[in-house]
Enzyme design. Structure first.
Site, mmCIF file in Angstrom:
data_model
loop_
_atom_site.group_PDB
_atom_site.id
_atom_site.type_symbol
_atom_site.label_atom_id
_atom_site.label_comp_id
_atom_site.label_asym_id
_atom_site.label_seq_id
_atom_site.Cartn_x
_atom_site.Cartn_y
_atom_site.Cartn_z
ATOM 1 N N GLU A 228 0.844 -1.189 0.000
ATOM 2 C CA GLU A 228 0.000 0.000 0.000
ATOM 3 C C GLU A 228 0.878 1.237 0.000
ATOM 4 O OE1 GLU A 228 -2.576 0.076 3.436
ATOM 5 O OE2 GLU A 228 -2.836 -2.099 3.397
ATOM 6 N N GLU A 282 -13.707 6.080 1.428
ATOM 7 C CA GLU A 282 -14.543 5.155 2.204
ATOM 8 C C GLU A 282 -15.222 5.931 3.324
ATOM 9 O OE1 GLU A 282 -12.727 1.007 2.575
ATOM 10 O OE2 GLU A 282 -10.956 2.234 2.125
ATOM 11 N N LYS A 285 -15.426 4.532 7.040
ATOM 12 C CA LYS A 285 -14.211 4.069 7.696
ATOM 13 C C LYS A 285 -14.061 4.758 9.049
ATOM 14 C CE LYS A 285 -9.618 2.660 6.233
ATOM 15 N NZ LYS A 285 -8.617 2.752 5.152
ATOM 16 N N GLU A 291 -8.861 9.463 7.361
ATOM 17 C CA GLU A 291 -8.885 8.050 6.973
ATOM 18 C C GLU A 291 -9.907 7.769 5.864
ATOM 19 O OE1 GLU A 291 -6.954 5.676 7.783
ATOM 20 O OE2 GLU A 291 -5.839 6.516 9.475
#
Length: 415
Positions: A228, A282, A285, A291
């Site tokens: 990642e 997202e 999340k 985040e």
């Protein structure tokens, strides 16, 4: 110390055969397109040749069948101890791999995520045994083409100033990394690292270095990333470097470096397999606001920003379903704006003719959260929308910024 350098040597050898650009496909959101739509989009319109999942979702695995896109699945950290048992490992392969492979081109099983970062001794001590057990189970099932690995955070290294000086953490070189790297060497599987310069403890001092901009260190980029890597586009006041500009700089340069194939000073003329983080924002999340905003594409599959991920000649796709509001532009305060300036922006916007600020009054749909930043964002966006959506109508004395990230939240819609 000799053992440490031997391990580093093994690590370098492991990187020599990897190629390609992939993307992490997280699904902690309630506004994403169906996996079949995502799979077709990645296959037909992007340069991604692989995806990495954070579980082994059967719906996603079915969606990628016969696409030719390689898929990596992930075993949860909590499942690591049980998978040291070969019977359990064979059952896991039978349930999660056999029904899909090879129609779905499963490439890696990632056992756990950043287990050393967890500081959970049970997970750490059982990681390599679980990896061995799953490798055995794959061989018994006839899947010699699927490799077993595990993604590691950069806390596996001691904190030195430049990547070429990185050394494994003291105390883990022989007990953890020696058997781990021996496993990788024996099974010809890759060693995965998740480098995130954004989370560097000295990011303020080294921002230009992280973003590939001129700096005084005198070193070029030597990133080697597999699991990642990415950069967020938005955060709150505690995340001043989470901006669209920085995300474009970092991700754009990473992709350029990987595609160029020029490698690193220690390993020139090589292309390293890299999974960008992430495909989508997202919105569900947990954790800090930042985040939620690592995505490179909107839910309607249009790019949030352009860093060359669409295939040459491809334009942004036409949504298969009505485009959500996140395909629009929005005007919000920059992350470092003072409360004094936020109040000034709020007063100015709401004081203009035709600007409706009743939703942020007590009892209004956007009154909660009752914070100055939230109310100012709503007022600034309303002003921007009413005044023709020009850059000038989002200037607010240099404190406003235009974003494609929809700041709406339940019951409050930024139209």
């Amino acid at each position: 110390m000799t053992a440490v350098f031997i391990l580093i040597g093994v690590l370098l050898q492991l990187f020599m055969a990897t190629t390609g650009i992939g993307v992490n496909y997280g699904m902690t959101a309630d506004n994403l397109p169906p996996p079949s739509v995502v799979a077709n989009f990645l296959k037909t319109q992007t340069i991604f040749d692989s995806v990495k999942l954070f579980d082994a979702n059967p719906d996603v695995l079915r969606a990628f069948a016969n696409t030719g896109i390689s898929v990596s699945v992930t075993v949860g950290n909590g499942d690591i101890p049980g998978l040291t048992n070969t019977v359990t490992a064979r059952r896991w392969v039978a349930d999660h791999i056999s029904p899909f492979h090879p129609q779905t081109k499963i490439k890696y099983i990632c056992v756990g995520t950043e287990v050393l970062f967890s500081k959970n001794d049970v997970w750490i001590n059982n990681l390599v045994p679980a990896m061995r057990s799953l490798h055995y189970a794959l061989n018994k099932a006839g899947f010699q083409d699927i490799k077993v690995t595990s993604a590691h955070a950069l806390n596996i290294f001691r904190r030195d100033t430049i990547p070429s000086l990185m050394r494994f953490m003291v105390g883990y070189d022989q007990s953890f990394f020696a058997p781990l790297l021996q496993f990788h060497q024996r099974t010809k599987s890759p060693f995965m690292v998740n480098p995130y310069p954004y989370f560097s403890p000295d990011i303020t001092r080294r921002l230009n270095y992280a973003l590939f901009k001129p700096n005084t260190l005198g070193y070029g980029n030597v990133e080697i990333a597999i699991g990642e890597t990415g950069w967020p586009t938005q955060g709150d006041a505690t995340s001043p470097f989470a901006t669209m500009e920085n995300a474009i700089s970092y991700n754009g340069h990473v992709i350029k470096e990987i595609v160029s194939g020029k490698g690193t000073p220690l390993m020139p003329n090589r292309t390293f397999e890299t999974y960008m983080f992430a495909l989508f924002n997202e919105n569900q999340k947990p954790g800090p606001l930042v985040e939620k905003y690592w995505g490179m594409f909107n839910p309607d599959l249009t790019p949030i920003y352009d860093v060359g991920l669409l295939r040459r000649g491809q334009s942004a796709p036409t949504p298969a379903t009505p485009a959500p509001s996140s395909s629009k532009n929005f005007c919000v305060p920059k992350v470092d704006v003072s409360n004094t300036q936020l109040q000034s922006n709020l007063d100015y916007a709401c004081g203009q003719e035709g600007i409706d600020c009743t939703p942020i009054q007590p009892g209004g749909a956007c009154y909660e959260p009752n914070t100055l930043r939230a109310h100012a964002a709503f007022a600034m966006n309303t002003y921007y929308r009413t005044k023709g959506e020009s850059y000038f109508s989002c200037d607010f004395a240099g404190t406003g910024q235009i974003t494609t990230v929809d700041p709406s939240y339940p019951n409050c819609h930024f139209v």
